[in-house]
Design a protein around this motif. Sequence first.
Motif: not given
Length: 588
Positions: A90-99
Amino acid sequence: MSKGIIKKVAGPLVIAEGMRDANMFDVVRVGEQRLIGEIIEIHGDRASIQVYEETSGLGPGTAVESTGAPLSVELGPGLIGSMFDGIQRPLDEIRRIAGNNLERGVEVAALRRDKKWKFYAEKKAGEEVQPGDVLGTVQETEIVVQKIMVPPGVCGTVRNIESGEFTVDDTVAVLDGPNGEVKLTLAQKWPVRVGRPYARKLAPDMPLVTGQRVIDTLFPIAKGGVAAVPGPFGSGKTVVQHQLAKWAEADIVVYIGCGERGNEMTDVLNEFPELVDPKTGKSLMERTVLIANTSDMPVAAREASIYTGITIAEYFRDMGYSVALMADSTSRWAEALREMSGRLEEMPGEEGYPAYLGSRLAQFYERAGRVMSLGSSQREGALSVIGAVSPPGGDISEPVSQATLRIVKVFWGLDSALAYKRHFPAINWLNSYSLYLDSLEPWFNQNVEGDWMALRTELMRLLQEEAELEEIVKLVGMDALSAPDRLKLEAARSIREDFLHQNAFHETDTYTPLFKQYLMMKVILGYYDLCCDALKQGADAEALVALPVRERIGRFKYVEKENVREEFEEIMKQLHTEIGNLQPKEGY
């Protein structure tokens, strides 16, 4: 679990030794960052691995570990409205973790583990269940109810089941199976390269109504059918797919951006949540799954993305939904195949594509269909696949287009010349085709009007004869044409401008129901037939071309559907009156 050591790194391809116990298509973890990859070739104890993340920094001697399982997707509540990359992260979750920038080695579950879903049990303790039976339901969005099904290969007697709030990992039912106890959760896993099983396939004898006149009338696609949309840059492939996503009679939409430009994929990701679903008034995302795999992402993940998308689509098909899958575009996917094949040093086929290009495309498209699902109460579901093809320079004689055309039964050929004239959708009516026409004819004749196909045939005849007459006009000019031929050109122009041309951004014209399409055909062909009769009675051809009613015919497509029948009758009345006034008195 098999462990090996890297011997060679060639871009996204990694060669590892010591992998004798691994199997083809096993998922592996590469290096300290645990990059995700998949075994695509094995020679002895040497495995070729395509890595789905950037491989810079990897070198010989780095450890590789097989998970012992094929590349699989998680299927359960939380899919709808999500945006995934090519391997279902999930791209939203990756963004939350890694920016904002994707980092390597980020391990994220596809479905959220912290969210609780309200599960309503339908089965009771003591009931026998088999693969495909519905245990209960989860209201995933306001529009979509997700059916929690017994996974394929599992059967038994329900020992324990209860309604309540659960995460996707919680056990919701316990079965006593032939080999002992089986615990079932809200989610199930399925390998992406294996089609999900069904009870039987049904004939493609129902159309997927899209509201796009050139598609529904001239080149219809069946529910569970496959279509290809080849076209050069700027010819409107993406807008056609957006229109189909929004208006086609599908309950669920799966959109795969496979190797598309980053800015184009950004447009999709921004537009889809804002698009209003005309059927419900809610956001279109409430029945959509997006898979984004841009051209700057690792090329191997592009190859996996269309399998990820079609497996998710099959899951919703098994629930009894009609699913439309948009793959944009399979050309980029084929380029990923070509790059991996080159790095594997396989013998190249035409234009460098691998020899198995055609069979891989067929494996993808053949997973479409209208089927009866597994289970004691069988459900009818459909998976329709529309694949965009981006041939270099718009040349459809290249291998990907040709291999696709050998598989699909509908070809909507987009034409840059039509696009430059601002004629949209820019589907060329002379080289497009649909092989579903014969099987769909009874449905159209029964459910719309008995002469639907006859009118459609007459429309196509006029368009084809117009193309022949245009050649004569180019050579000797319009004055050389006889009056009947001049009339034929005018009727064909009316078909092109008043019927085939459709404004995707006009509130009324963006979608045309079938009964309105039928009346539009009747009006245009009624004008042509009455003019032909008047011409035989001695009426002047120029006067027939300049009838005031023609402006009203041109505006007919903008009439609201509630007023269509009344407007049709008034136009036909005006048409008879005006043509009657042109007749020489002794002609009547």
